[in-house]
Design an enzyme around this catalytic site. Structure first.
Site, short mmCIF file in Angstrom:
data_model
loop_
_atom_site.label_atom_id
_atom_site.label_comp_id
_atom_site.label_asym_id
_atom_site.label_seq_id
_atom_site.Cartn_x
_atom_site.Cartn_y
_atom_site.Cartn_z
N CYS A 102 0.27 31.04 11.04
CA CYS A 102 0.07 31.90 9.87
C CYS A 102 -0.25 31.11 8.60
O CYS A 102 -0.99 31.61 7.75
CB CYS A 102 1.29 32.80 9.67
SG CYS A 102 1.48 33.99 11.05
N LYS A 111 2.36 42.39 6.57
CA LYS A 111 1.22 42.38 7.49
C LYS A 111 1.64 42.69 8.92
O LYS A 111 2.76 42.41 9.32
CB LYS A 111 0.50 41.02 7.45
CG LYS A 111 1.37 39.81 7.76
CD LYS A 111 0.63 38.51 7.47
CE LYS A 111 1.49 37.29 7.66
NZ LYS A 111 1.80 36.99 9.07
N ASP A 162 5.67 33.72 5.40
CA ASP A 162 6.48 34.11 6.56
C ASP A 162 7.75 33.28 6.77
O ASP A 162 8.08 32.89 7.91
CB ASP A 162 5.63 34.04 7.83
CG ASP A 162 4.48 35.03 7.84
OD1 ASP A 162 4.25 35.69 6.82
OD2 ASP A 162 3.79 35.12 8.87
#
Length: 208
Positions: A149, A107, A9
């Site tokens: 994350c 995602k 990310d």
């Protein structure tokens, strides 16, 4: 042993100037890119990864994961609008060239999704399946954010049976306290930290 890198990310909205910015995000993007260049050139001492992959938040309408209009997020289960598909916030930070990635796992299109193992490629291949099909047994994990994350991805990698090493110098966390708690939780689950020591800080960083 076959080792891969998972970059979690490293997107505009999670870096300085983004809607859910984490201090140090642009530095992570720059330093990951530097390490990937060393890996591509096969420099002496560069990591011996067989594959490198990335994950991205890729939200279309993730429901209550985004705070309702005119409602303040609680920063626990609801967050400011971020990484909306079709916006620059969803893109990789410009310090990070995505060209080296063998696959990108998206995602959270219609739900909250913290772990990269909840993501899939555009043709529907899940991260765990992709890694196994490519013979990967060990993964290095880095990215944003340590306490969210990155944590979820590392823990799910362990649960899926992979040996996991966290590259702490290539991570940025939301807060010191929650990052420390995440590091302790990951260690308890069997995640090592900087075991391969693959990163040497660059002499200077790109501007945020």
């Amino acid at each position: 042993m076959t080792r891969a890198l998972i970059v979690v990310d490293v997107q505009n909205d999670f870096c300085e100037g983004g809607s859910l910015a984490v201090a140090g995000g642009a530095r992570v993007a720059h330093d990951v890119a530097q390490l990937l260049r060393r890996w591509q050139r096969k420099d002496e001492g560069a990591p011996q990864w067989s594959h490198v992959v990335a994950t991205k938040d890729h939200h279309i309408n993730p429901g209550s994961h985004w705070a309702a209009h005119n409602t303040k997020p609680d920063f626990v289960s609801s967050w400011p609008v971020h990484c909306r598909v079709g916006t620059t916030g969803e893109a990789f930070h410009p310090n990070l060239d995505p060209a080296p990635f063998h696959a990108i796992f998206l995602k959270g299109a219609h739900e909250a999704a913290y772990s990269g193992f909840e993501g899939a490629t555009t043709d529907g291949k899940r991260l765990a399946d992709w890694l196994r099909e490519n013979g990967v047994t060990h993964v290095d994990v880095c990215g944003i954010a340590t306490d969210y994350c990155v944590r979820a991805t590392a823990l799910d990698a362990r649960a899926a049976g992979f040996e996991v090493n966290l590259l702490t110098q290539l991570c940025a966390g939301v807060a010191p306290e929650s990052s420390a708690a995440a590091l302790a939780e990951m260690a308890a689950a069997g995640v090592t930290a900087d075991a391969a020591a693959p990163h040497e800080p660059a002499p200077e960083h790109a501007d945020a």
